[in-house]
Each structure stands twice: as C-alpha cells, then as structure tokens.
Design a protein around this motif. Structure first.
Motif, PDB file in Angstrom:
ATOM      1  N   ALA A 198       0.858  -1.195   0.000  1.00 48.26           N
ATOM      2  CA  ALA A 198       0.000   0.000   0.000  1.00 48.26           C
ATOM      3  C   ALA A 198       0.888   1.236   0.000  1.00 48.26           C
ATOM      4  N   ARG A 199       1.410   1.578  -1.168  1.00 45.60           N
ATOM      5  CA  ARG A 199       2.403   2.650  -1.284  1.00 45.60           C
ATOM      6  C   ARG A 199       1.800   3.966  -1.781  1.00 45.60           C
ATOM      7  N   GLY A 200       0.540   3.959  -2.202  1.00 43.41           N
ATOM      8  CA  GLY A 200      -0.090   5.180  -2.658  1.00 43.41           C
ATOM      9  C   GLY A 200       0.691   5.837  -3.778  1.00 43.41           C
ATOM     10  N   SER A 201       0.786   7.171  -3.745  1.00 49.78           N
ATOM     11  CA  SER A 201       1.421   7.917  -4.831  1.00 49.78           C
ATOM     12  C   SER A 201       2.914   7.658  -4.944  1.00 49.78           C
ATOM     13  N   ALA A 202       3.515   6.992  -3.971  1.00 46.60           N
ATOM     14  CA  ALA A 202       4.934   6.658  -4.057  1.00 46.60           C
ATOM     15  C   ALA A 202       5.182   5.496  -5.014  1.00 46.60           C
ATOM     16  N   CYS A 203       4.119   4.859  -5.455  1.00 38.85           N
ATOM     17  CA  CYS A 203       4.247   3.709  -6.356  1.00 38.85           C
ATOM     18  C   CYS A 203       4.561   4.176  -7.774  1.00 38.85           C
ATOM     19  N   PRO A 204       5.566   3.616  -8.450  1.00 39.97           N
ATOM     20  CA  PRO A 204       5.870   3.972  -9.836  1.00 39.97           C
ATOM     21  C   PRO A 204       4.687   3.633 -10.747  1.00 39.97           C
ATOM     22  N   PRO A 205       4.409   4.436 -11.771  1.00 39.94           N
ATOM     23  CA  PRO A 205       3.251   4.210 -12.647  1.00 39.94           C
ATOM     24  C   PRO A 205       3.164   2.799 -13.223  1.00 39.94           C
ATOM     25  N   ASP A 206       4.285   2.205 -13.595  1.00 41.81           N
ATOM     26  CA  ASP A 206       4.250   0.882 -14.216  1.00 41.81           C
ATOM     27  C   ASP A 206       3.947  -0.228 -13.219  1.00 41.81           C
ATOM     28  N   GLU A 207       3.920   0.097 -11.932  1.00 48.96           N
ATOM     29  CA  GLU A 207       3.650  -0.924 -10.917  1.00 48.96           C
ATOM     30  C   GLU A 207       2.321  -0.704 -10.207  1.00 48.96           C
ATOM     31  N   ARG A 208       1.575   0.301 -10.628  1.00 54.91           N
ATOM     32  CA  ARG A 208       0.298   0.606  -9.985  1.00 54.91           C
ATOM     33  C   ARG A 208      -0.769  -0.392 -10.402  1.00 54.91           C
ATOM     34  N   THR A 209      -1.541  -0.865  -9.449  1.00 49.13           N
ATOM     35  CA  THR A 209      -2.548  -1.893  -9.708  1.00 49.13           C
ATOM     36  C   THR A 209      -3.829  -1.282 -10.271  1.00 49.13           C
ATOM     37  N   ILE A 210      -4.593  -2.101 -10.997  1.00 48.11           N
ATOM     38  CA  ILE A 210      -5.841  -1.660 -11.631  1.00 48.11           C
ATOM     39  C   ILE A 210      -6.962  -2.622 -11.261  1.00 48.11           C
ATOM     40  N   PHE A 211      -7.994  -2.094 -10.646  1.00 46.32           N
ATOM     41  CA  PHE A 211      -9.208  -2.864 -10.359  1.00 46.32           C
ATOM     42  C   PHE A 211     -10.201  -2.654 -11.503  1.00 46.32           C
ATOM     43  N   VAL A 212     -10.786  -3.731 -11.991  1.00 44.06           N
ATOM     44  CA  VAL A 212     -11.726  -3.658 -13.115  1.00 44.06           C
ATOM     45  C   VAL A 212     -13.076  -4.235 -12.692  1.00 44.06           C
ATOM     46  N   ALA A 213     -14.125  -3.431 -12.780  1.00 43.97           N
ATOM     47  CA  ALA A 213     -15.492  -3.883 -12.504  1.00 43.97           C
ATOM     48  C   ALA A 213     -16.155  -4.228 -13.835  1.00 43.97           C
ATOM     49  N   LEU A 214     -16.544  -5.474 -13.990  1.00 38.01           N
ATOM     50  CA  LEU A 214     -17.117  -5.935 -15.245  1.00 38.01           C
ATOM     51  C   LEU A 214     -18.424  -6.675 -14.978  1.00 38.01           C
ATOM     52  N   ALA A 215     -19.513  -6.197 -15.580  1.00 27.88           N
ATOM     53  CA  ALA A 215     -20.820  -6.846 -15.456  1.00 27.88           C
ATOM     54  C   ALA A 215     -21.239  -7.361 -16.823  1.00 27.88           C
ATOM     55  N   SER A 216     -21.733  -8.577 -16.850  1.00 28.67           N
ATOM     56  CA  SER A 216     -22.147  -9.174 -18.122  1.00 28.67           C
ATOM     57  C   SER A 216     -23.483  -9.871 -17.944  1.00 28.67           C
ATOM     58  N   TYR A 217     -24.355  -9.708 -18.924  1.00 32.85           N
ATOM     59  CA  TYR A 217     -25.625 -10.430 -18.903  1.00 32.85           C
ATOM     60  C   TYR A 217     -25.686 -11.340 -20.128  1.00 32.85           C
ATOM     61  N   ARG A 218     -25.400 -12.604 -19.937  1.00 35.86           N
ATOM     62  CA  ARG A 218     -25.527 -13.653 -20.952  1.00 35.86           C
ATOM     63  C   ARG A 218     -24.847 -13.239 -22.268  1.00 35.86           C
ATOM     64  N   ASP A 219     -23.692 -12.635 -22.163  1.00 35.56           N
ATOM     65  CA  ASP A 219     -23.008 -12.073 -23.331  1.00 35.56           C
ATOM     66  C   ASP A 219     -21.869 -12.987 -23.761  1.00 35.56           C
ATOM     67  N   TYR A 220     -21.938 -13.469 -24.991  1.00 33.60           N
ATOM     68  CA  TYR A 220     -20.923 -14.396 -25.496  1.00 33.60           C
ATOM     69  C   TYR A 220     -19.566 -13.727 -25.653  1.00 33.60           C
ATOM     70  N   GLN A 221     -19.511 -12.405 -25.716  1.00 31.57           N
ATOM     71  CA  GLN A 221     -18.246 -11.702 -25.903  1.00 31.57           C
ATOM     72  C   GLN A 221     -17.554 -11.348 -24.598  1.00 31.57           C
ATOM     73  N   CYS A 222     -18.148 -11.680 -23.491  1.00 32.45           N
ATOM     74  CA  CYS A 222     -17.539 -11.393 -22.202  1.00 32.45           C
ATOM     75  C   CYS A 222     -16.167 -12.063 -22.095  1.00 32.45           C
ATOM     76  N   ARG A 223     -16.073 -13.295 -22.549  1.00 30.95           N
ATOM     77  CA  ARG A 223     -14.794 -14.008 -22.526  1.00 30.95           C
ATOM     78  C   ARG A 223     -13.754 -13.302 -23.398  1.00 30.95           C
ATOM     79  N   ASP A 224     -14.184 -12.819 -24.571  1.00 31.89           N
ATOM     80  CA  ASP A 224     -13.275 -12.085 -25.456  1.00 31.89           C
ATOM     81  C   ASP A 224     -12.759 -10.820 -24.777  1.00 31.89           C
ATOM     82  N   THR A 225     -13.637 -10.157 -24.026  1.00 32.12           N
ATOM     83  CA  THR A 225     -13.249  -8.932 -23.330  1.00 32.12           C
ATOM     84  C   THR A 225     -12.170  -9.222 -22.295  1.00 32.12           C
ATOM     85  N   LEU A 226     -12.341 -10.281 -21.515  1.00 36.18           N
ATOM     86  CA  LEU A 226     -11.343 -10.648 -20.518  1.00 36.18           C
ATOM     87  C   LEU A 226     -10.007 -10.978 -21.174  1.00 36.18           C
TER      88      LEU A 226
END
Length: 605
Positions: free
Chosen positions: A165-193
């Motif tokens: 938990a380094r906050g702004s001290a973390c280098p840009p290339d090492e910063r984590t990304i949380f992704v919220a993804l909702a899908s309703y019976r979509d065959y392309q959801c796998r392609d998106t992942l």
C-alpha cells in the motif's frame, strides 16, 4: 495454617461479571450489531426465484430496532455507513489480493435483493455479497490530498516497510488496476477478458471483479477457456485465473446494470486505479500504460476519464494492435425524458481538438468506460436500489461524483473499442439476451425507484422530503464537497422547471470548457474549484433548440405506447432527433453514436 477461601464472595463476583456482560451485549451492543441482524436469513447467490417471482407477501411483526425517526426500517448498510464524525483512514490493503470467500462471515454480508425490496422486512430474500472494503472516505467534504494519495497498492512492496500500500509513491508501471465488469448472458464477455490481459503491457497488475449473470444450466461461464487449461495453460483465462474474482449470478436475479455493477464495486480492495467498461470491449496494445499516462497528464487527483467508445469495426490494426480510429466521443449534452430525469447524448469531439491537448473536461459521465483513482470506487459506489432503471445510472453517478469533488474528462486517445449491433456484427449482437426478459418476474412498476434516485441526486427539488424512500441515502446520496445547484447553474439545467439549455456541446466539444475551467484546478491537484467559477452556460441558438425539443417530445409520445422491455425503448434514446442522428452546428449529420450507446449498455448487462 491453610488458606481460607470466601466461597460466597467468589460466587457474588462471578454473578456480577455475568451481569456486566449481559448489559454490554443487550444494552450497549457492539458497533457492528446491525451486521448480525442480516445474517439470520441468507439466500445463496444461485437462488432461483419461482415463476411468480421472489415472494414477499408474508410479513412479520417488526421491532423498532434499525428504524429511522419516522419509523421506517433502515437498511443495515445505511446504518453502518453513516458518515463518521472523526478523521477517516483507508483500511489496510495488500497485493496480490486474497480471493474473497463468500463462506467466510467476515468477508461477506447478506443484503436484500432490491427486486423484492419493500421496506426492509426480515422476510425478504437476501443474497450474499462481499463486504465493502471501506465506507466512503470523503466524510461529506472534499477528500484530503493526504488521504487520497495514500490509497493505492503497488505490485512490488516498499523496500523498508514491505507494504504494497504505497499510494502515490508507487511507480506508474507498478500501480494496480481494479476492473469492474458486469455481463448479462453475453458471449463476448470471454473475449473482453482475454483482450484486457493479452493487450496490457503489465497484465500482472490487473484484478477483475466479474459479475456473470447467466442461465446456470444453459449458458457458458465467461471464465471458461476455449481449450482446457491442462492442454494449453498459456491461455489468458488460465494464466491469469487467480486475478479474476467471479460472482456467478443466476440470470433470474438480474435486474439491470446498476445492481450488477454495485456487486462488482464491492470487490474493490484498495487498488491504485478503478476501471469499468462493457462486456463487449476490445482493448488496444499497451492500453494500461496509455490510460494511466492520460490520467496523470491531467494533474488532477480527482480526474475520471470517461466516454462511450467508438465502434470496433476497422478501428484496430490487426497486426500491431494499435488504434486506427482517432475520433473520440465526449459526454457534453443531455436532455429531459418524459419521466423528468436527464439522459446523456453522445457527441464526437471536433477534429481540430488534437490528442496532444490531453484529456478534455466534460460535464457528464458514461457507464461504458470509466477510469479513475481507486478512491472513486469507494466514494461513489453504485446504488444498490436501482431496479430495472437504465439511463438513470449515468446521471446519478455524474451528479454524485461531482458533489464529492470528481471531474470528468474525455480521453485524449482511444484505449478500447466497442462491438455494436452494426454492420458485420449486427446479426450476432442482436441474438444476445437482455435483462429486460426478467422484468415481469419482479413487476413493471419502477416508479418508486425512479422517484427515489431523482430526489436523492437533486433532480426533484419540488418533492417533499418525506415523499420518497430514503433507503441508502447516506451511502448512495450526494457528497458535500460541491453543491449540485452549482452544477445545474453552470451547465444551464433547471431541475424545478425540468428544462435545460441546449447546444451545451458548443461550449465543450471544441475545448472551450477545458480552457476556461482548467485554470481553476486547485494548486494541490484536488479537483476543479467550482466556487471560483462564475460561468453560466446560455444557448446561443434557442430557435434551433426549440425545434429540436419539439421533435424529441413527438418521438417520445410514440415510444411510450410501445413495450419498455425492448432494448431500443429501454434507453429511451432513439427518440433523439432524426431517428438517432444528431446535427452538428454546421448542419452535417454526425455518426449514430447515440444508437451505439443503446446497444452498448443494454447488451452488456
């Protein structure tokens, strides 16, 4: 010479201890007491309602525990997340994030399924969902820079403390990304992942919360690889399986995009950035590096990059994976619908607005793509109580985000594209089921939910404060960093009369708003200071606006007579002038980006 023991005294002391414990348990309950109330009845996330829907007919006599001053039962979430009266701090965060186990009572809680919500009765069906990582941290004022910049995990720990938990001290290339993804019976959801991980330069920093709303007996899971992992372990869905949090939901429980995204946001665990997009999205090469660089270029800790992506057709070089399409959309126009709520219109930025200028400020927010600091997911969580509401999510998130202090920008470059039901993709995309197929199961009256959300975000100032349901107001209502009255004033919206100035894009899509407002960015980078802005937008072409509004009302009156469950009526946006075509100021017809947005949102959930 032996020791004399006063047995009666020991008995009296033991009795006193029991009495103290009893008083503590029943008179002075622990702060998390409300949490235990909801654990008494729980419903699995795989609950299958019967054909008549989830039954809520039986009623139990309720105590006054957990009720507001008017006697209305309060949702346990509302009780526990009332803004604190003391300085707040971000909870502990780590990387990689341990998988959330819904069998662990400390990691989940039970909530009322909003499709059956009738005021908080204990007989209502409940479902297990992850606990929020944190309650909102803004505390009804502007987030402090110290707190904001402390949030965010890094893929590598600090050399001294060994903390991720380094906050702004973390280098840009090492910063984590949380992704919220909702899908309703979509065959392309796998392609998106697959696209998300394969096209990222640093896929090891991505963590996805996927709410997969499917027919558990007929549909394939989004995370099912094309080939068994034992035969091809290098597939993205095999290689990065530990970075995907899957929440399988029986499709009968699906009640619209907002509820699915609400659950996805609950999986956030302190990542540096938070992103959401639709379930039929294709990313360009090195998208993660580009979007972070764009966000950093704003110099605004409260920046949110958001727009409706362009169509995928002929937009990405198949050899290099780089973007070919340079046109960008901007969220700069809105209009009132018959239900008196605001719906976004989508516009293309003018060609003369060079990507070199960086992200461009805009008034509104799009659910199709959003990228912000992680604290956005904490401070503006998706509203739990938005049953079968569609366009409302965007204006709700925009006004709530504005009130907390966030600023919305159109990205400088396209990092992803969307598969619409157009051209070569039309046939396949139109086969994807829509969540509206569940509407009759829960009833078609969503008026009380719409009235609630409009009142909470300031779109119904004429309503008596007691005329709408306040459930979740403390968690899903407005913040205190800015007043929404300032938003309405600056952008020419009158919520009392339900009218607005037209042609707002004249002020936004050529970068004029950017030039005028970016001067008011606070010196510490904590958002635009709207109190120092005296600008009020006025339409310079009111005659054209009057004609345009007349056409819109005519088309709306026709659409009301048709079934709302259809995808086209669901977004209520095809009534835009020229049957989905908008007019630029030079009179030239623009692309049907509004029609794209309809397909975009209704298909992905």
């Amino acid at each position: 010479g032996g020791v004399v023991v006063d047995t009666p005294l020991i008995i009296r002391l033991a009795g006193l201890a029991v009495l103290v414990i009893a008083l503590w348990a029943f008179v002075l309950p622990l702060p998390d007491h409300e949490t235990h109330l909801v654990r008494r009845r729980s419903v699995s996330l795989r609950l299958r309602p019967n054909k008549e829907g989830i039954s809520t007919s039986s009623r139990w006599v309720q105590s006054t525990e957990g009720r507001d001053a008017s006697g209305n039962r309060m949702d346990p979430m509302t009780i526990r997340y009332t803004p604190a009266r003391f300085p707040l701090a971000a909870p502990t965060a780590t990387w990689p994030v341990p998988r959330i186990d819904l069998r662990d009572g400390y990691q989940y809680e039970s909530i009322i399924h909003p499709g059956a919500y009738n005021g908080g009765d204990d007989t209502e069906p409940r479902m297990k969902v992850p606990r929020f990582w944190s309650r909102p941290l803004h505390n009804n004022t502007l987030l402090s820079r110290e707190l904001a910049t402390s949030i965010g995990t890094c893929t590598t720990p600090d050399g001294t403390s060994r903390s991720h938990a380094r906050g702004s001290a973390c280098p840009p290339d090492e910063r984590t990304i949380f992704v919220a993804l909702a899908s309703y019976r979509d065959y392309q959801c796998r392609d998106t992942l697959e696209s998300m991980f394969i096209m990222a330069r640093h896929p090891e920093r991505i963590r996805v919360a996927l709410v997969d709303q499917i027919d558990l007996e007929a549909d394939l899971s989004c995370v099912l690889p094309r080939i068994p992992c034992i035969r091809d372990p290098d597939q993205a869905l095999c290689k990065f399986a530990d970075q995907i949090e899957l929440y399988d939901m029986d499709r009968h429980l699906a009640i619209g995009p907002s509820f699915a995204r609400h659950i996805a946001y609950r999986f956030y665990r302190g990542e540096y950035y938070a992103m959401q997009m639709d379930a039929q999205t294709t990313f360009v090469r090195d998208w993660d590096v580009d979007v972070i660089n764009q966000h950093e270029s704003t110099g605004n800790e409260m920046a949110v990059l958001s727009h409706t992506p362009q169509d995928i057709i002929n937009s990405i070089d198949p050899k290099t994976g780089r973007a070919l399409e340079t046109k960008r959309t901007i969220m700069c126009e809105t209009h009132y619908l018959k239900e008196n709520y605001l719906e976004n219109d989508i516009w293309n930025l003018k060609d003369e607005v060079s990507p070199e200028r960086g992200p461009i400020l805009q008034p509104f927010w799009s659910a199709a793509f959003s990228f912000a600091r992680g604290h956005f997911a904490v401070n503006v969580p998706y509203d739990q109580y938005t049953t079968f509401l569609f366009s409302e999510e965007e204006i709700s998130m925009a006004l709530r985000g504005f009130s907390v202090g966030y600023d919305f920008y159109s990205p400088a470059r396209n990092v992803c594209f969307h598969t619409y039901a157009n051209g070569e993709n039309e046939k396949d995309r139109k086969k994807v089921p829509l969540f509206w197929e569940n509407e009759k199961r829960y009833g078609e009256d969503v008026g009380h939910f719409r009235a609630r959300i409009k009142a909470m975000i300031g779109l119904s100032p004429e309503k008596n404060v007691h005329a709408w349901n306040h459930v979740g107001k403390e968690l899903y209502g407005l913040g205190g960093a800015r007043q929404v009255s300032k938003f309405f004033s600056v952008y020419g919206i009158d919520p009392m009369e339900k009218i607005h100035e037209h042609h707002l894009c004249d002020f936004v899509d050529d970068g004029t708003m950017q030039e005028k407002f970016v001067k008011h960015l606070r010196s510490n980078g904590m958002g635009i200071d709207y109190e120092s802005i005296q600008y009020q937008f006025k339409d310079s072409r009111p005659v054209e606006a009057s004609q345009r509004n007349g056409n819109r009302k005519k088309n709306e009156s026709v659409g009301v007579e048709e079934q709302q469950g259809k995808q086209e009526e669901a977004s209520s946006a095809v009534e835009d002038e020229g049957e989905g075509r908008y007019q630029h100021e030079d009179g030239e017809a623009g692309e049907d980006t509004q029609g794209q947005r309809e397909d975009n949102d209704s298909q992905e959930e």
